[in-house]
Design a protein around this motif. Structure first.
Motif, PDB file in Angstrom:
ATOM      1  N   PHE A   9      77.593 -22.556  57.696  1.00 41.89           N
ATOM      2  CA  PHE A   9      78.734 -21.652  57.468  1.00 41.89           C
ATOM      3  C   PHE A   9      79.202 -20.959  58.741  1.00 41.89           C
ATOM      4  O   PHE A   9      79.774 -19.868  58.697  1.00 41.89           O
ATOM      5  N   PHE A  10      78.980 -21.600  59.890  1.00 46.55           N
ATOM      6  CA  PHE A  10      79.403 -21.007  61.155  1.00 46.55           C
ATOM      7  C   PHE A  10      80.919 -20.832  61.199  1.00 46.55           C
ATOM      8  O   PHE A  10      81.420 -19.761  61.526  1.00 46.55           O
ATOM      9  N   ARG A  11      81.669 -21.885  60.871  1.00 43.58           N
ATOM     10  CA  ARG A  11      83.133 -21.816  60.960  1.00 43.58           C
ATOM     11  C   ARG A  11      83.718 -20.790  59.994  1.00 43.58           C
ATOM     12  O   ARG A  11      84.576 -19.999  60.374  1.00 43.58           O
ATOM     13  N   ASP A  12      83.253 -20.788  58.762  1.00 43.20           N
ATOM     14  CA  ASP A  12      83.789 -19.840  57.784  1.00 43.20           C
ATOM     15  C   ASP A  12      83.463 -18.407  58.179  1.00 43.20           C
ATOM     16  O   ASP A  12      84.312 -17.523  58.103  1.00 43.20           O
TER      17      ASP A  12
ATOM     18  N   ARG B 257      86.370 -25.173  65.129  1.00 41.11           N
ATOM     19  CA  ARG B 257      86.158 -26.511  64.584  1.00 41.11           C
ATOM     20  C   ARG B 257      84.796 -27.054  65.003  1.00 41.11           C
ATOM     21  O   ARG B 257      84.230 -26.639  66.015  1.00 41.11           O
ATOM     22  N   ASN B 258      84.286 -28.004  64.204  1.00 46.93           N
ATOM     23  CA  ASN B 258      83.081 -28.735  64.561  1.00 46.93           C
ATOM     24  C   ASN B 258      83.451 -29.853  65.520  1.00 46.93           C
ATOM     25  O   ASN B 258      84.510 -30.474  65.377  1.00 46.93           O
TER      26      ASN B 258
ATOM     27  N   GLY C  18      75.702 -15.956  65.788  1.00 49.62           N
ATOM     28  CA  GLY C  18      76.225 -16.712  64.657  1.00 49.62           C
ATOM     29  C   GLY C  18      75.821 -16.133  63.324  1.00 49.62           C
ATOM     30  O   GLY C  18      75.268 -15.027  63.246  1.00 49.62           O
ATOM     31  N   PRO C  19      76.081 -16.876  62.249  1.00 55.17           N
ATOM     32  CA  PRO C  19      75.689 -16.410  60.912  1.00 55.17           C
ATOM     33  C   PRO C  19      74.173 -16.499  60.736  1.00 55.17           C
ATOM     34  O   PRO C  19      73.471 -17.101  61.565  1.00 55.17           O
ATOM     35  N   LEU C  20      73.681 -15.954  59.644  1.00 59.05           N
ATOM     36  CA  LEU C  20      72.241 -15.851  59.424  1.00 59.05           C
ATOM     37  C   LEU C  20      71.499 -17.178  59.538  1.00 59.05           C
ATOM     38  O   LEU C  20      70.407 -17.227  60.107  1.00 59.05           O
TER      39      LEU C  20
ATOM     40  N   GLU D  95      92.314 -19.921  62.027  1.00 65.44           N
ATOM     41  CA  GLU D  95      92.146 -21.043  61.105  1.00 65.44           C
ATOM     42  C   GLU D  95      90.922 -21.881  61.431  1.00 65.44           C
ATOM     43  O   GLU D  95      90.449 -21.929  62.563  1.00 65.44           O
ATOM     44  N   ILE D  96      90.421 -22.546  60.396  1.00 66.07           N
ATOM     45  CA  ILE D  96      89.366 -23.536  60.541  1.00 66.07           C
ATOM     46  C   ILE D  96      90.073 -24.881  60.671  1.00 66.07           C
ATOM     47  O   ILE D  96      90.902 -25.233  59.850  1.00 66.07           O
TER      48      ILE D  96
END
Length: 88
Positions: free
Chosen positions: A16-19, A35-36, A63-65, A86-87
């Motif tokens: 969930f890095f991008r979100d 983006r990935n 980053g996220p958890l 945006e993603i």
């Protein structure tokens, strides 16, 4: 207004890095995109005030958890004037 491009490496895809990046950017008032990449990294562009962009750069280092960030490459660029975040 400043523009920073970052490439984040480590365990950063599928966590969930991008979100989370998009949500953090909107909260900070930063525009751009995330983006990935095919090599397993995440690329992001942040535009906004120096303070707001610095918040996102600090966030990108952790980053996220569920992410494990092992590296962050940061480069400057010309401001492009994005609207929103945006993603891709």
């Amino acid at each position: 207004m400043i523009h920073r491009r970052v490439v984040v490496s480590g365990d950063v895809q599928g966590v969930f890095f991008r979100d989370t990046c998009r949500r953090e950017a909107v909260r900070a008032g930063v525009t751009g995109w995330v983006r990935n990449l095919d090599d397993g990294t995440v690329e992001a562009v942040f535009e906004g005030s120096p303070e707001a962009v610095q918040l996102l750069l600090s966030w990108a280092h952790r980053g996220p958890l569920r992410a494990t960030v092992t590296g962050v490459e940061v480069s400057d660029g010309p401001v492009e004037g994005f609207e929103g975040y945006e993603i891709r």
